[in-house]
Design a protein around this motif. Sequence first.
Motif, PDB file in Angstrom:
ATOM      1  N   ILE A 152      50.631 -32.983  50.324  1.00 38.35           N
ATOM      2  CA  ILE A 152      50.873 -32.932  48.874  1.00 38.35           C
ATOM      3  C   ILE A 152      51.889 -33.998  48.506  1.00 38.35           C
ATOM      4  O   ILE A 152      52.954 -34.090  49.134  1.00 38.35           O
ATOM      5  CB  ILE A 152      51.380 -31.543  48.453  1.00 38.35           C
ATOM      6  CG1 ILE A 152      50.319 -30.484  48.778  1.00 38.35           C
ATOM      7  CG2 ILE A 152      51.717 -31.511  46.969  1.00 38.35           C
ATOM      8  CD1 ILE A 152      50.771 -29.068  48.494  1.00 38.35           C
ATOM      9  N   ARG A 153      51.588 -34.810  47.515  1.00 32.84           N
ATOM     10  CA  ARG A 153      52.488 -35.883  47.106  1.00 32.84           C
ATOM     11  C   ARG A 153      52.821 -35.724  45.625  1.00 32.84           C
ATOM     12  O   ARG A 153      51.948 -35.468  44.802  1.00 32.84           O
ATOM     13  CB  ARG A 153      51.830 -37.245  47.345  1.00 32.84           C
ATOM     14  CG  ARG A 153      52.775 -38.428  47.155  1.00 32.84           C
ATOM     15  CD  ARG A 153      52.124 -39.732  47.538  1.00 32.84           C
ATOM     16  NE  ARG A 153      50.974 -40.056  46.706  1.00 32.84           N
ATOM     17  CZ  ARG A 153      50.282 -41.173  46.796  1.00 32.84           C
ATOM     18  NH1 ARG A 153      50.606 -42.067  47.712  1.00 32.84           N
ATOM     19  NH2 ARG A 153      49.259 -41.391  46.010  1.00 32.84           N
ATOM     20  N   ARG A 154      54.094 -35.860  45.300  1.00 37.67           N
ATOM     21  CA  ARG A 154      54.548 -35.688  43.927  1.00 37.67           C
ATOM     22  C   ARG A 154      55.591 -36.747  43.577  1.00 37.67           C
ATOM     23  O   ARG A 154      56.386 -37.164  44.438  1.00 37.67           O
ATOM     24  CB  ARG A 154      55.177 -34.310  43.714  1.00 37.67           C
ATOM     25  CG  ARG A 154      54.204 -33.148  43.760  1.00 37.67           C
ATOM     26  CD  ARG A 154      53.334 -33.104  42.524  1.00 37.67           C
ATOM     27  NE  ARG A 154      52.458 -31.940  42.520  1.00 37.67           N
ATOM     28  CZ  ARG A 154      51.247 -31.915  43.026  1.00 37.67           C
ATOM     29  NH1 ARG A 154      50.746 -33.012  43.610  1.00 37.67           N
ATOM     30  NH2 ARG A 154      50.507 -30.820  42.963  1.00 37.67           N
ATOM     31  N   SER A 155      55.594 -37.165  42.318  1.00 40.16           N
ATOM     32  CA  SER A 155      56.689 -37.983  41.798  1.00 40.16           C
ATOM     33  C   SER A 155      57.888 -37.057  41.617  1.00 40.16           C
ATOM     34  O   SER A 155      57.846 -36.111  40.825  1.00 40.16           O
ATOM     35  CB  SER A 155      56.292 -38.605  40.461  1.00 40.16           C
ATOM     36  OG  SER A 155      57.422 -39.213  39.855  1.00 40.16           O
ATOM     37  N   LEU A 156      58.967 -37.316  42.337  1.00 37.47           N
ATOM     38  CA  LEU A 156      60.097 -36.389  42.359  1.00 37.47           C
ATOM     39  C   LEU A 156      60.772 -36.270  40.998  1.00 37.47           C
ATOM     40  O   LEU A 156      61.208 -35.187  40.604  1.00 37.47           O
ATOM     41  CB  LEU A 156      61.107 -36.824  43.424  1.00 37.47           C
ATOM     42  CG  LEU A 156      60.594 -36.803  44.871  1.00 37.47           C
ATOM     43  CD1 LEU A 156      61.676 -37.281  45.840  1.00 37.47           C
ATOM     44  CD2 LEU A 156      60.121 -35.398  45.252  1.00 37.47           C
ATOM     45  N   ALA A 157      60.871 -37.383  40.279  1.00 39.92           N
ATOM     46  CA  ALA A 157      61.521 -37.341  38.961  1.00 39.92           C
ATOM     47  C   ALA A 157      60.716 -36.487  37.983  1.00 39.92           C
ATOM     48  O   ALA A 157      61.276 -35.692  37.223  1.00 39.92           O
ATOM     49  CB  ALA A 157      61.697 -38.757  38.424  1.00 39.92           C
ATOM     50  N   LYS A 158      59.390 -36.640  38.007  1.00 40.56           N
ATOM     51  CA  LYS A 158      58.554 -35.848  37.105  1.00 40.56           C
ATOM     52  C   LYS A 158      58.518 -34.391  37.526  1.00 40.56           C
ATOM     53  O   LYS A 158      58.516 -33.488  36.682  1.00 40.56           O
ATOM     54  CB  LYS A 158      57.137 -36.423  37.081  1.00 40.56           C
ATOM     55  CG  LYS A 158      57.035 -37.791  36.424  1.00 40.56           C
ATOM     56  CD  LYS A 158      55.591 -38.273  36.407  1.00 40.56           C
ATOM     57  CE  LYS A 158      55.486 -39.641  35.729  1.00 40.56           C
ATOM     58  NZ  LYS A 158      54.074 -40.129  35.716  1.00 40.56           N
ATOM     59  N   TRP A 159      58.491 -34.153  38.838  1.00 38.80           N
ATOM     60  CA  TRP A 159      58.416 -32.781  39.319  1.00 38.80           C
ATOM     61  C   TRP A 159      59.695 -32.016  38.996  1.00 38.80           C
ATOM     62  O   TRP A 159      59.653 -30.870  38.555  1.00 38.80           O
ATOM     63  CB  TRP A 159      58.150 -32.775  40.819  1.00 38.80           C
ATOM     64  CG  TRP A 159      58.010 -31.403  41.402  1.00 38.80           C
ATOM     65  CD1 TRP A 159      56.913 -30.591  41.341  1.00 38.80           C
ATOM     66  CD2 TRP A 159      59.004 -30.684  42.137  1.00 38.80           C
ATOM     67  NE1 TRP A 159      57.160 -29.403  41.981  1.00 38.80           N
ATOM     68  CE2 TRP A 159      58.435 -29.435  42.485  1.00 38.80           C
ATOM     69  CE3 TRP A 159      60.308 -30.976  42.535  1.00 38.80           C
ATOM     70  CZ2 TRP A 159      59.143 -28.477  43.202  1.00 38.80           C
ATOM     71  CZ3 TRP A 159      61.008 -30.025  43.260  1.00 38.80           C
ATOM     72  CH2 TRP A 159      60.429 -28.790  43.588  1.00 38.80           C
ATOM     73  N   ALA A 160      60.845 -32.654  39.212  1.00 36.46           N
ATOM     74  CA  ALA A 160      62.131 -32.006  38.938  1.00 36.46           C
ATOM     75  C   ALA A 160      62.563 -32.156  37.491  1.00 36.46           C
ATOM     76  O   ALA A 160      63.557 -31.563  37.075  1.00 36.46           O
ATOM     77  CB  ALA A 160      63.216 -32.578  39.852  1.00 36.46           C
ATOM     78  N   ARG A 161      61.827 -32.968  36.713  1.00 33.06           N
ATOM     79  CA  ARG A 161      62.144 -33.229  35.304  1.00 33.06           C
ATOM     80  C   ARG A 161      63.588 -33.691  35.128  1.00 33.06           C
ATOM     81  O   ARG A 161      64.352 -33.166  34.328  1.00 33.06           O
ATOM     82  CB  ARG A 161      61.870 -31.976  34.467  1.00 33.06           C
ATOM     83  CG  ARG A 161      60.398 -31.645  34.321  1.00 33.06           C
ATOM     84  CD  ARG A 161      60.164 -30.374  33.553  1.00 33.06           C
ATOM     85  NE  ARG A 161      60.618 -29.209  34.279  1.00 33.06           N
ATOM     86  CZ  ARG A 161      60.444 -27.956  33.891  1.00 33.06           C
ATOM     87  NH1 ARG A 161      59.811 -27.706  32.771  1.00 33.06           N
ATOM     88  NH2 ARG A 161      60.893 -26.956  34.609  1.00 33.06           N
ATOM     89  N   ALA A 186      67.450 -37.775  45.679  1.00 32.28           N
ATOM     90  CA  ALA A 186      66.021 -37.691  45.958  1.00 32.28           C
ATOM     91  C   ALA A 186      65.759 -36.792  47.158  1.00 32.28           C
ATOM     92  O   ALA A 186      64.785 -36.019  47.170  1.00 32.28           O
ATOM     93  CB  ALA A 186      65.452 -39.083  46.198  1.00 32.28           C
ATOM     94  N   LYS A 187      66.606 -36.866  48.192  1.00 31.11           N
ATOM     95  CA  LYS A 187      66.449 -36.005  49.367  1.00 31.11           C
ATOM     96  C   LYS A 187      66.586 -34.534  49.000  1.00 31.11           C
ATOM     97  O   LYS A 187      65.841 -33.675  49.487  1.00 31.11           O
ATOM     98  CB  LYS A 187      67.486 -36.377  50.429  1.00 31.11           C
ATOM     99  CG  LYS A 187      67.169 -37.637  51.211  1.00 31.11           C
ATOM    100  CD  LYS A 187      68.227 -37.851  52.285  1.00 31.11           C
ATOM    101  CE  LYS A 187      67.905 -39.079  53.135  1.00 31.11           C
ATOM    102  NZ  LYS A 187      68.931 -39.292  54.186  1.00 31.11           N
ATOM    103  N   ALA A 188      67.565 -34.230  48.124  1.00 33.22           N
ATOM    104  CA  ALA A 188      67.787 -32.839  47.728  1.00 33.22           C
ATOM    105  C   ALA A 188      66.570 -32.283  46.969  1.00 33.22           C
ATOM    106  O   ALA A 188      66.146 -31.141  47.181  1.00 33.22           O
ATOM    107  CB  ALA A 188      69.043 -32.738  46.867  1.00 33.22           C
ATOM    108  N   ILE A 189      65.993 -33.096  46.111  1.00 31.06           N
ATOM    109  CA  ILE A 189      64.810 -32.664  45.365  1.00 31.06           C
ATOM    110  C   ILE A 189      63.625 -32.494  46.302  1.00 31.06           C
ATOM    111  O   ILE A 189      62.831 -31.557  46.169  1.00 31.06           O
ATOM    112  CB  ILE A 189      64.495 -33.666  44.244  1.00 31.06           C
ATOM    113  CG1 ILE A 189      65.631 -33.690  43.224  1.00 31.06           C
ATOM    114  CG2 ILE A 189      63.183 -33.322  43.560  1.00 31.06           C
ATOM    115  CD1 ILE A 189      65.470 -34.733  42.152  1.00 31.06           C
ATOM    116  N   LEU A 190      63.502 -33.402  47.284  1.00 29.11           N
ATOM    117  CA  LEU A 190      62.423 -33.297  48.265  1.00 29.11           C
ATOM    118  C   LEU A 190      62.528 -31.996  49.052  1.00 29.11           C
ATOM    119  O   LEU A 190      61.511 -31.346  49.340  1.00 29.11           O
ATOM    120  CB  LEU A 190      62.450 -34.501  49.207  1.00 29.11           C
ATOM    121  CG  LEU A 190      61.438 -34.481  50.360  1.00 29.11           C
ATOM    122  CD1 LEU A 190      60.011 -34.445  49.819  1.00 29.11           C
ATOM    123  CD2 LEU A 190      61.645 -35.681  51.280  1.00 29.11           C
TER     124      LEU A 190
END
Length: 341
Positions: free
Chosen positions: A50-59, A68-72
């Motif tokens: 599963i691949r996601r844009s982290l900025a869009k996923w975490a808004r 970025a690591k924390a959101i991942l």
Amino acid sequence: RDIGVTGVQTCALPIYKKRNVWENGLGKQCAKHDDWTRCACPWWGKYKGIRRSLAKWARTRITGKEQAKAILNRLKAEIDQSGTTGRCEGAASSAAMSVTQFADLYNEKHVKVHELADKSLPTALARIKNHFGALPLAALASSGPIEDWIAEMKAAGLSPRSQKVYATRLRTILNWGKSRKLIPESGFDSREIRFGKDASRNRVLHPGEEGALLAACDRMNTEQYRHTGIMAKGRLICALDTGLRAGAMRHLQNKHIDYQNWVLFIPASIQKDAEPLEIPVESERLRSFLRERRILGPEAYTFGHGAGNERFKNGSYQADIRKTVKSMFKLAGIPFGRANL
């Protein structure tokens, strides 16, 4: 820079090829920067396919690699918990509930709170729960299960109209779930679900039926029908002469009427499509009814309760007019619902 045999100076520009740079599930689609960890390209996360844009996923806006690591890590935890993830953070945990649980939640949080008087809703909810049962709500993000359900209803002998009614009810419930972030998208969003022309409603009155319905309203001005004929006749005339929906009609107040220019101003808040509407009042029979209701004041509901019902104040809001309409059709000798007024 290079000087060829012709002596002309040329400039060789580098040709960048798009490539993915990944490091333990954290990466970018970056090609033209020497240090991809510091460039302004968007951060991406990848885990279990599963691949996601982290900025869009975490808004949120990502300013560094550690963020970025924390959101991942949060993305990985959500995937481990529910097996999938939505377009935004937290959506998958809600989508993990079953369709039955979701339908019960809709009934508890929406139907009961707003006191919806739609008597066909319990039947639709029961049919939805009986078919989908324990299926995860996330499965209805695709059109496949919905198309299979419609095919099953067709095989069971349900008419195209009934198929569309139940499917439309499911779409309404899923849209409510989207507004509450319980499901990221609906299977109806793909526009792959289609219904035939036979599924459309018939809004035609046959010759003589209008007169029969108007006469039935006059017969309802008795104690047996609580003198509801006057209001039933006003609503019938409004439906015939303006085409106004029953839901908007019930919420219309005298303050929404321009009695000088004879225009009905329908606010967006009571419209099905949330768009304001202006309807001219051209028939004298409807104008006469509106004049009689005007004396109740600007806050009175034009097509609400009438003076015949002692339990409610004249001009108060009436949530359900179905019983009155059924009586009108019965007295007129017309099968109820055929005209879909």
